[in-house]
Design an enzyme around this catalytic site. Structure first.
Site, PDB file in Angstrom:
ATOM      1  N   CYS A  83     -32.559 -10.163  29.951  1.00 18.96           N
ATOM      2  CA  CYS A  83     -31.744  -9.957  29.701  1.00 18.96           C
ATOM      3  C   CYS A  83     -32.176  -7.939  30.432  1.00 18.96           C
ATOM      4  CB  CYS A  83     -31.339  -9.556  28.076  1.00 18.96           C
ATOM      5  SG  CYS A  83     -32.691  -8.609  27.240  1.00 18.96           S
TER       6      CYS A  83
ATOM      7  N   ASP B 201     -46.144  -1.653  17.058  1.00 11.87           N
ATOM      8  CA  ASP B 201     -45.604  -2.599  16.462  1.00 11.87           C
ATOM      9  C   ASP B 201     -45.906  -2.645  14.773  1.00 11.87           C
ATOM     10  OD1 ASP B 201     -44.620  -3.137  19.203  1.00 11.87           O
ATOM     11  OD2 ASP B 201     -45.004  -4.448  19.574  1.00 11.87           O
TER      12      ASP B 201
ATOM     13  N   CYS C 250     -27.713 -14.129  28.323  1.00 15.14           N
ATOM     14  CA  CYS C 250     -27.847 -14.295  27.326  1.00 15.14           C
ATOM     15  C   CYS C 250     -27.436 -16.131  26.659  1.00 15.14           C
ATOM     16  CB  CYS C 250     -28.674 -13.740  25.493  1.00 15.14           C
ATOM     17  SG  CYS C 250     -29.095 -14.140  24.598  1.00 15.14           S
TER      18      CYS C 250
END
Length: 401
Positions: A290, A163, A238
């Site tokens: 999600c 990341d 969502c």
């Protein structure tokens, strides 16, 4: 004297099979290799254009590191060779962090919050206690093992990232055959689902034209075929409309991060827009909705990786428990975990919003204390939250009739 290894000059089938064995020995569930092409390559240029349009539309929110440009004005993350001209391939490794625990959409106590699944991680000690861990550290250590083996077998330059690199990991994961990018913008694998953490090793090693696919059980397609089909469950579920397919059918694989609950609870500083506070529900750190509704996760295997043991106290945590933590306890509970970077102030801001959405009158004394405190952002969130629980009476209409 031990026989010296013949060093590979490219990613050939023999080296590729070694990667599969080494990555599994290191504790990953799968690994793939993606070729890095020139920025002028049509596919690379197309991806760079999409990324630029996404940033220009404001979908990156306040995440300025995604907007960083080089001296020529090109987005650094638009194409890997912009930041690393020597890059020729990327090893993508995935770790399944799924835990045998409830989903965020399952019934839960009304006074509980939700912390994203990946942030539950800990390492069990001999005495039975579980100490916090951060997936960045857990994956990077595993990557270093693979990197060392790769350097022993090749003469190449490498960089390992979790990341933190100037690249878009999910796109490289799709190119490597690990999985496809789902409509929830997560990497999906037919056998593993989407509970996947990604780590990468950028290398200067060229890729041979015919390279075996990743050794993921029953996976034969390379790159992975998109298997979302007509399903829109993630888009429909969502709460904030962050998945752009809900508003822009032409962009079903993009997210407006500035509306994503994960962004709001982790990355966003200061006050959260009033229109997004209600849809945040009980989420205090991250969001899994999600992924929870995705059919591919119904039979996703449990991870069971060392250093990624779920800490029970972080599953449906009591909001009053989180609210009562002083600085010392916060550090004790979360030092070395993903929540440490977000910090106590932002966590309390999120807890206040979750308290308001609970409509539980028992939280009013705590909210009143925050309203009277010195933290202006927390006071604003607490004032909003208290109004959700105990709406202010309407003022009489004093207009002359």
């Amino acid at each position: 004297m031990a026989e010296e290894l013949t060093k590979s000059a490219t990613w050939n089938p023999e080296l590729r099979h070694w990667l599969d064995r080494c990555s599994r020995d290191a504790g990953f569930d799968a690994a793939g290799v993606a070729e890095v092409r020139e920025p002028a390559d049509p596919a690379t240029a197309r991806d760079a254009s999409r990324f630029s349009s996404w940033v220009d539309a404001g979908h990156a929110g306040e995440m300025d590191y995604l907007k960083r440009r080089d001296e020529a004005g090109a987005l650094v993350r638009g194409a890997l060779r912009i930041a690393m001209p020597w890059a020729r391939s990327v090893v993508v490794c995935v770790l399944n962090y799924n835990a045998a625990a409830p989903l965020s959409i399952d019934p839960a106590p009304a006074d509980s919050g939700w912390i994203a699944r990946y942030a539950w991680s800990g390492r069990q000690q001999d005495g039975g206690a579980t100490v916090p861990t951060d997936y960045h550290d857990e994956l990077l250590g595993r990557l270093r093992t693979i990197e060392a083996g790769l350097l022993a077998r090749t003469a190449c330059t490498t960089r390992s990232y979790v990341d933190t690199g100037p690249l878009v990991e999910r796109s490289l994961a799709a190119q490597s055959g690990i999985g496809w990018i789902g409509k929830n913008t997560c990497v999906l694998n037919q056998q593993l689902g989407s509970w996947l953490l990604l780590g990468v090793i950028v290398t200067s090693l060229p890729v041979e034209a015919e390279l075996p696919a990743p050794l993921v059980p029953l996976t034969s397609l390379f790159p992975a075929q998109d298997r979302c089909g007509t399903c829109t469950r993630c888009i429909d579920a969502c709460p904030t409309g962050a998945l752009l397919g809900s508003r822009e059918p032409s962009a079903p694989r993009q997210m407006d991060a500035s509306r994503c609950i994960s962004y709001l609870t982790i990355e966003k500083k200061g006050a959260i827009d009033e229109g997004l506070r209600g849809p945040m529900g009980r989420h205090v750190f991250g969001c899994d909705i999600c992924q929870d509704v995705c059919p591919w996760n119904r039979k996703a295997p449990i991870g069971n990786h060392e250093g990624m043991t779920a800490r029970p106290e972080l599953i449906n945590p009591a909001l009053d428990w989180l609210a009562a933590m002083d600085t010392r306890e916060f550090k004790q509970r979360f030092k070395g975990s993903p929540l440490e970077r977000t910090g106590r102030k932002r966590l309390l801001r999120n807890v206040a919003i979750a308290m308001g959405n609970s409509r539980d009158e028992r939280f009013l004394p705590q909210l009143e204390a925050w309203r009277a405190g010195d933290d202006a952002v927390l006071a604003e969130m607490a004032d909003w939250a208290a109004a959700q629980i105990q709406p202010k009476p309407k003022q009489p209409d004093r207009r002359q009739t």
